[in-house]
Design a protein around this motif. Sequence first.
Motif, PDB file in Angstrom:
ATOM      1  N   VAL A 305       0.833  -1.203   0.000  1.00 41.71           N
ATOM      2  CA  VAL A 305       0.000   0.000   0.000  1.00 41.71           C
ATOM      3  C   VAL A 305       0.867   1.251   0.000  1.00 41.71           C
ATOM      4  CG1 VAL A 305      -1.686   1.327   1.325  1.00 41.71           C
ATOM      5  CG2 VAL A 305      -1.973  -1.137   1.052  1.00 41.71           C
ATOM      6  N   THR A 306       1.946   1.247   0.772  1.00 43.06           N
ATOM      7  CA  THR A 306       2.856   2.395   0.788  1.00 43.06           C
ATOM      8  C   THR A 306       3.436   2.640  -0.591  1.00 43.06           C
ATOM      9  OG1 THR A 306       3.420   2.013   3.117  1.00 43.06           O
ATOM     10  CG2 THR A 306       4.957   3.331   1.815  1.00 43.06           C
ATOM     11  N   ALA A 307       3.820   1.553  -1.284  1.00 48.74           N
ATOM     12  CA  ALA A 307       4.384   1.684  -2.630  1.00 48.74           C
ATOM     13  C   ALA A 307       3.340   2.210  -3.612  1.00 48.74           C
ATOM     14  CB  ALA A 307       4.942   0.344  -3.096  1.00 48.74           C
ATOM     15  N   LEU A 308       2.106   1.722  -3.526  1.00 52.35           N
ATOM     16  CA  LEU A 308       1.050   2.217  -4.407  1.00 52.35           C
ATOM     17  C   LEU A 308       0.794   3.701  -4.167  1.00 52.35           C
ATOM     18  CD1 LEU A 308      -1.689  -0.593  -4.456  1.00 52.35           C
ATOM     19  CD2 LEU A 308      -0.201   0.097  -6.333  1.00 52.35           C
ATOM     20  N   ASN A 309       0.720   4.094  -2.907  1.00 50.52           N
ATOM     21  CA  ASN A 309       0.496   5.501  -2.598  1.00 50.52           C
ATOM     22  C   ASN A 309       1.637   6.372  -3.121  1.00 50.52           C
ATOM     23  OD1 ASN A 309      -1.872   4.759  -1.312  1.00 50.52           O
ATOM     24  ND2 ASN A 309      -1.031   4.913   0.747  1.00 50.52           N
ATOM     25  N   ARG A 310       2.842   5.816  -3.074  1.00 48.79           N
ATOM     26  CA  ARG A 310       4.009   6.575  -3.529  1.00 48.79           C
ATOM     27  C   ARG A 310       3.939   6.876  -5.022  1.00 48.79           C
ATOM     28  NH1 ARG A 310       7.924   3.064  -2.416  1.00 48.79           N
ATOM     29  NH2 ARG A 310       7.859   3.594  -0.190  1.00 48.79           N
ATOM     30  N   ILE A 311       3.357   5.976  -5.809  1.00 51.79           N
ATOM     31  CA  ILE A 311       3.261   6.221  -7.253  1.00 51.79           C
ATOM     32  C   ILE A 311       1.992   6.999  -7.608  1.00 51.79           C
ATOM     33  CG2 ILE A 311       4.591   4.138  -7.750  1.00 51.79           C
ATOM     34  CD1 ILE A 311       1.933   2.858  -8.774  1.00 51.79           C
ATOM     35  N   GLY A 312       1.266   7.436  -6.573  1.00 54.48           N
ATOM     36  CA  GLY A 312       0.088   8.251  -6.816  1.00 54.48           C
ATOM     37  C   GLY A 312      -1.221   7.506  -6.850  1.00 54.48           C
ATOM     38  N   TRP A 313      -1.196   6.205  -6.604  1.00 48.75           N
ATOM     39  CA  TRP A 313      -2.437   5.420  -6.547  1.00 48.75           C
ATOM     40  C   TRP A 313      -2.833   5.328  -5.075  1.00 48.75           C
ATOM     41  CZ3 TRP A 313      -3.274   0.229  -9.643  1.00 48.75           C
ATOM     42  CH2 TRP A 313      -4.637  -0.114  -9.589  1.00 48.75           C
ATOM     43  N   GLN A 314      -3.782   6.158  -4.670  1.00 49.45           N
ATOM     44  CA  GLN A 314      -4.172   6.245  -3.267  1.00 49.45           C
ATOM     45  C   GLN A 314      -5.129   5.103  -2.910  1.00 49.45           C
ATOM     46  OE1 GLN A 314      -2.670   8.423  -1.170  1.00 49.45           O
ATOM     47  NE2 GLN A 314      -1.479   8.911  -3.007  1.00 49.45           N
ATOM     48  N   VAL A 315      -4.675   4.251  -2.012  1.00 45.03           N
ATOM     49  CA  VAL A 315      -5.425   3.059  -1.610  1.00 45.03           C
ATOM     50  C   VAL A 315      -5.470   3.023  -0.085  1.00 45.03           C
ATOM     51  CG1 VAL A 315      -5.455   0.539  -1.637  1.00 45.03           C
ATOM     52  CG2 VAL A 315      -4.735   1.784  -3.668  1.00 45.03           C
ATOM     53  N   PRO A 316      -6.637   2.795   0.516  1.00 43.38           N
ATOM     54  CA  PRO A 316      -6.710   2.712   1.978  1.00 43.38           C
ATOM     55  C   PRO A 316      -6.004   1.470   2.506  1.00 43.38           C
ATOM     56  CG  PRO A 316      -8.825   2.141   1.000  1.00 43.38           C
ATOM     57  CD  PRO A 316      -7.960   2.652  -0.118  1.00 43.38           C
ATOM     58  N   MET A 317      -5.525   1.548   3.723  1.00 41.54           N
ATOM     59  CA  MET A 317      -4.830   0.433   4.368  1.00 41.54           C
ATOM     60  C   MET A 317      -5.868  -0.557   4.913  1.00 41.54           C
ATOM     61  SD  MET A 317      -1.517  -0.250   4.855  1.00 41.54           S
ATOM     62  CE  MET A 317      -0.572   1.260   5.130  1.00 41.54           C
ATOM     63  N   PRO A 318      -5.934  -1.775   4.387  1.00 45.44           N
ATOM     64  CA  PRO A 318      -6.941  -2.731   4.869  1.00 45.44           C
ATOM     65  C   PRO A 318      -6.658  -3.198   6.289  1.00 45.44           C
ATOM     66  CG  PRO A 318      -5.470  -3.792   3.310  1.00 45.44           C
ATOM     67  CD  PRO A 318      -5.118  -2.339   3.301  1.00 45.44           C
ATOM     68  N   THR A 319      -7.725  -3.501   7.022  1.00 47.23           N
ATOM     69  CA  THR A 319      -7.618  -3.942   8.406  1.00 47.23           C
ATOM     70  C   THR A 319      -7.467  -5.452   8.518  1.00 47.23           C
ATOM     71  OG1 THR A 319      -9.023  -2.087   9.033  1.00 47.23           O
ATOM     72  CG2 THR A 319      -8.742  -3.800  10.676  1.00 47.23           C
ATOM     73  N   ALA A 320      -7.843  -6.184   7.463  1.00 44.62           N
ATOM     74  CA  ALA A 320      -7.872  -7.645   7.550  1.00 44.62           C
ATOM     75  C   ALA A 320      -7.721  -8.257   6.163  1.00 44.62           C
ATOM     76  CB  ALA A 320      -9.177  -8.104   8.202  1.00 44.62           C
ATOM     77  N   THR A 321      -7.629  -9.566   6.128  1.00 44.85           N
ATOM     78  CA  THR A 321      -7.487 -10.417   4.935  1.00 44.85           C
ATOM     79  C   THR A 321      -6.090 -10.306   4.345  1.00 44.85           C
ATOM     80  OG1 THR A 321      -8.206  -8.953   3.116  1.00 44.85           O
ATOM     81  CG2 THR A 321      -9.929 -10.040   4.420  1.00 44.85           C
ATOM     82  N   MET A 322      -5.889 -10.978   3.216  1.00 40.98           N
ATOM     83  CA  MET A 322      -4.614 -10.932   2.499  1.00 40.98           C
ATOM     84  C   MET A 322      -4.767 -10.158   1.190  1.00 40.98           C
ATOM     85  SD  MET A 322      -4.418 -14.817   0.936  1.00 40.98           S
ATOM     86  CE  MET A 322      -4.074 -15.557   2.519  1.00 40.98           C
ATOM     87  N   TYR A 323      -5.740  -9.233   1.156  1.00 46.71           N
ATOM     88  CA  TYR A 323      -6.044  -8.529  -0.081  1.00 46.71           C
ATOM     89  C   TYR A 323      -5.956  -7.020   0.073  1.00 46.71           C
ATOM     90  CZ  TYR A 323      -8.086 -13.115  -0.849  1.00 46.71           C
ATOM     91  OH  TYR A 323      -8.273 -14.469  -0.925  1.00 46.71           O
ATOM     92  N   VAL A 324      -5.735  -6.367  -1.060  1.00 50.98           N
ATOM     93  CA  VAL A 324      -5.873  -4.924  -1.180  1.00 50.98           C
ATOM     94  C   VAL A 324      -6.917  -4.669  -2.258  1.00 50.98           C
ATOM     95  CG1 VAL A 324      -4.743  -2.793  -1.921  1.00 50.98           C
ATOM     96  CG2 VAL A 324      -3.539  -4.384  -0.394  1.00 50.98           C
ATOM     97  N   TRP A 325      -7.959  -3.928  -1.903  1.00 49.64           N
ATOM     98  CA  TRP A 325      -9.060  -3.597  -2.810  1.00 49.64           C
ATOM     99  C   TRP A 325      -8.847  -2.164  -3.265  1.00 49.64           C
ATOM    100  CZ3 TRP A 325     -12.405  -6.062  -5.623  1.00 49.64           C
ATOM    101  CH2 TRP A 325     -13.648  -5.549  -5.968  1.00 49.64           C
TER     102      TRP A 325
END
Length: 390
Positions: A305-325
């Motif tokens: 998620v940190t890497a995605l945010n760094r390239i400008g793709w803003q994604v919330p930090m998930p609280t659970a699971t093994m996924y990023v939506w």
Amino acid sequence: MQFSKRLAPLQSNVFADMDQAKARARAAGRDLIDLSLGSSDLPAAEHVIEAIAASLSDQSTHGYLLFHGTQAFRQAAATWYEKKFDIAVDPETEVLPLVGSQEGTAHLPLAVLNPGDFALLLDPGYPSHAGGVYLASGQIYPMPLLAENNFLPIFADIPGPVLAQSRMMVLSYPHNPTAAIAPLSFFQEAVAFCQQHNLVLVHDFPYADLVFDGTALPSVLQADPDKSVSIEFFTLSKSYNMGGFRIGYAIGNAELIRALRQVKAAVDFNQYRGILNGAIAALTGPQESIQVTVETFQQRRDAFVTALNRIGWQVPMPTATMYVWAKLPERWSQNSMEFCTQMVEATGVAASPGAGFGKSGEGYVRFALVHEPAILKTAVDRIAQFLEAH
């Protein structure tokens, strides 16, 4: 040959479609980083493997395993639940072994629905939930999950005529694919709603342990301690990294357990006893491996998620699971399938298109955190190049 009409809704499958795209990427010589499937790359604990290995040389484990022979496993499952959720469980009448929770969610509609009955399903949701309803010749009413509602369904929005024909509701939190979680108050609302409308409440609970930052997750049975309308499915695939062993169980209302057992009796016997011995070792033995798994996926979540945010793709930090939506950039907001197929063919990075999980999943993509942080960061570098080129 002529085949049944119930097969028609099963012909399109997000995982099958992505498999074809991944095959084309491999054929083109791409180095594949597969983030499309939620299959843990972590190993099962050593004491679990030892229990299974020891069973192989025991010839008494080689035959069919009938229900009575699963008593030790059912007891281990009941004890695990009682310790974790403080819920009394009868291993004889309220527990049923499964070939993974997917088998349970797919077979239960055969025990609950008559042709034409409605099932209320999460949209987006896990494909086998819909598949089981289609195989039972039921109808699906999708309950939209929207970000502004924390990806929780709004029960008041379900039309009265649909409710009159509905027989079951399927929930699953922590949720695949959105990674959303639900508080106990939500499950209490769901139980009351299902009691009011005479619905079976099904809760698919594979990510019971895969929660980060010390958050505690409720079981639906904590909202329905009398098990009046509820049944919950748990799998050892995620908590214990035993996905390939295909072992899980149903726990809940005794009548529902009995009905599902009748369906299973017509379809299969139980798992190999050696696998059940491994599952017993997992449920009753040292639990440190769960925390290692949770910490591993939390580190991956943070890195990705940190890497995605760094390239400008803003994604919330998930609280659970093994996924990023992740909500797709505007250009791809109505074509997640094209985004995923083009990206894997151009970069070798595979993800799951949100549309494959339901209409309300369009505009999103699901990444599975099934690689080490360094590989995940490489994946994000390739994603950045793809976004810049498109």
